[in-house]
Design a protein around this motif. Structure first.
Motif: not given
Lengths: 456, 107
Positions: A258, A127-128, A130-133, A122, A376, A379
């Motif tokens: 996401l 989106w890289t 920390p806190g995005v999973m 996604f 990005i 990743r």
């Protein structure tokens, strides 16, 4: 090194693998199951053998249904090796894997790839952080550890898993700050063309509608038809910004989950050089197999979500079908045609809903092919969408060449989280279909191996 | 960076517990969970720094595919913390940049 031999080696212990093992054992075949996880269940039934009653109640009936399968597997007589990381598979059925810090080898008369699905990448701004999973990742934390979010959480995207997680969080008493739905308003209209199939799979349809009704009533802020996502934050996620009906919205959140569907985990099938087809419906690669999941002339089969996304129950049936077919090849199964026919009828019941779901939750182009150049895509090596488009301008024709241009896809994840995006960016930039753009050439070791693990 | 934990494990009472050390800090966590779950529920919000840009990263997939959860475990570099269960006495550190090849000899 001693090489073990088994009639059937299964990679993965989700519904496909467990069901295939039970069926193969009932035919008297010797079965060795290799799995990266410590315990059986795959991702869908993760933690199924240890989940407490309250946790199982939160997760729901579809999760609890995995208990019986896991229990049947445990008494089937199949050998299960947890924490076994497969790093090489050969077309002759030889499998190399690392367990307890040592590499081992086993040869299967047949091998079943049952590596399931992974969440579709996604790629959006931020989106890289920390806190995005992935929403699936958060669900794994709930299943395997009973872990729940502590701070402000936003769920964004579309697909059954995202709704299910929202419903599970609701039942666990977790307040969802916002549900940011990317399902296209026009997709509902397009999906109605497939309503016939959905009605034949009415049980699934009713389940989905109940889920959505419960969520609507939960009181979480619900934004539909959203676009222009950006996760904001300095060193960690602090909020999700997006456009909603022409307005810019920003929701503060320490956890942004996401999801836009799942795709087959094809790393093993690519690594043996199998042909793959691009699915225009599911927007992903699927290994080319015969009707039973056999890859070419190899002794290798693939079933369940790692062949094409079909869901847990259909995966289990496919696993059983494949085991029966392998039993037929080995000459051990009797009245096999009748058993195959029964299972195929059952399988069709579970597939009715699929085209409806594929159309309704088809991820939008902007969430698969980033329009912004600074997003990005790879990743691991930190290669952006803009850089990939620059490679194309310089003459780059496909994903393999992006490696030479800028190490795209050459990091530790070996393209798992950028491959689909790279294919589609190049496809879009060149005006050539994904099927003709192709994918990375995936080579063993498909997981990193330490030299000490290879030493005798 | 250690901040308020993103996750908590409310049902941990009554479980067998083990103690692991994260960069010298002792964490007591339920036995059987992954190292990644242990860190996420104890305020560790970034696990590694990226190889190219040294940006903070943390678990994304929790199923062994994304390699964002890499840490050093008992001096072995680049371990997938979402695939490894906690063990009593385990020593865990962030994975900063690419892993050093001769890390065992250095220690």
């Amino acid at each position: 090194m001693t090489v073990e031999i088994a009639d059937l080696v299964i990679v993965g212990s989700g519904p496909t693998g467990m069901a295939a093992a039970c069926e193969a054992r009932s035919l008297g075949l010797s079965v060795l199951m290799l799995d990266e996880q410590a315990a059986v269940g795959g991702q869908i039934y993760r933690g199924i053998e240890v989940a407490s009653l309250p946790r199982t109640n939160i997760l729901g009936d579809d999760y609890a249904a995995g208990r019986e399968l896991a229990a049947n597997f445990r008494v089937s007589g199949a050998t299960h090796l947890g924490g076994a990381v497969v790093w090489n598979l050969s077309s002759d059925g030889t499998v190399d894997y690392v367990i307890n810090g040592k590499s081992r080898k086993v040869t299967g008369r047949f091998v079943l790839i049952a590596t399931g699905a992974m969440e579709r990448p996604f790629p959006i701004d931020g989106w890289t952080l920390p806190g995005v999973m992935g929403a699936g990742a958060a669900q794994i934390l709930l299943k395997s550890a009973g872990a729940i979010p502590t701070g402000s959480v936003v769920l964004a995207g579309c697909g059954p898993l995202l709704y299910l997680l929202a419903w599970q969080y609701f039942r666990a008493g977790i307040e969802i700050r916002a549900f940011v739905d990317t399902t296209s308003p026009s997709a509902y209209l397009r999906a109605t063309r497939h309503i016939g199939g959905a009605l034949r799979g009415w049980r699934d349809l009713v389940k989905g509608l109940k889920l959505r009704t419960a969520l609507r009533q939960s009181g979480a802020a619900w934004y539909t038809g959203c676009s222009n996502f950006s996760v904001q934050g300095n060193g960690r996620a602090e909020g999700l910004a997006f456009s909603h009906r022409g307005c810019a919205v920003r929701i503060p959140a320490s956890l942004v989950l996401l999801h836009q569907g799942v795709v087959p985990n094809t790393q093993l099938s690519w690594s043996i050089g199998a042909a793959h087809r691009w699915s225009p419906e599911q927007l992903c690669w699927e290994p080319v197999t015969d009707a039973w999941g056999r890859i070419g002339e190899a002794v290798i089969y693939v079933a369940g979500d790692s062949r094409a996304i079909v869901g847990a129950r259909a995966s289990a049936i496919q696993g059983r079908l494949t085991a029966l077919e392998i039993g037929k090849q080995l000459g051990v199964a009797s009245d096999i045609e009748r058993r195959l026919a029964v299972l195929q009828r059952e399988l069709r019941q579970h597939l009715h809903i699929r085209s409806f779901l594929d159309v309704l939750y088809r991820p939008l182009d902007e969430f698969r092919i980033p329009g912004r150049d600074d997003v990005i895509v790879c990743r691991c090596e930190e290669v952006t969408a803009g850089q990939i488009r620059e490679y194309v301008e310089l003459g780059c024709l496909g994903p393999n060449q992006t490696k030479a241009f800028g190490r795209c896809g050459m990091g530790l994840c070996q393209g798992r989280f950028c491959g689909l995006t790279v294919t589609e960016i190049i496809s879009s930039a060149r005006g050539v279909g994904p099927a003709d753009i192709g994918y990375y050439r995936v080579r063993p070791p498909i997981k990193p191996v330490l030299l000490s693990e290879l030493m005798e | 960076m250690t901040t308020n934990a993103l996750f908590s494990i409310p049902e941990s009472s009554g479980h067998d517990m083990v103690t692991i050390a994260f960069e010298g800090r002792n964490l007591t966590v339920p036995a059987g969970i992954s190292v990644a779950a242990a860190l996420l529920s104890n305020g560790v919000s970034d696990f590694r720094s990226s190889v190219v840009g040294q940006a903070p990263r943390a678990p994304y997939c929790m199923m062994g595919a994304c390699f964002e959860c890499l840490v050093e475990i008992n001096e072995f570099p680049a371990r997938q913390s979402c695939l490894i269960s906690v063990q009593d006495g385990m020593r865990v550190r962030r994975q900063l940049g690419a892993s050093a090849i001769n890390i065992k000899d250095e220690l």
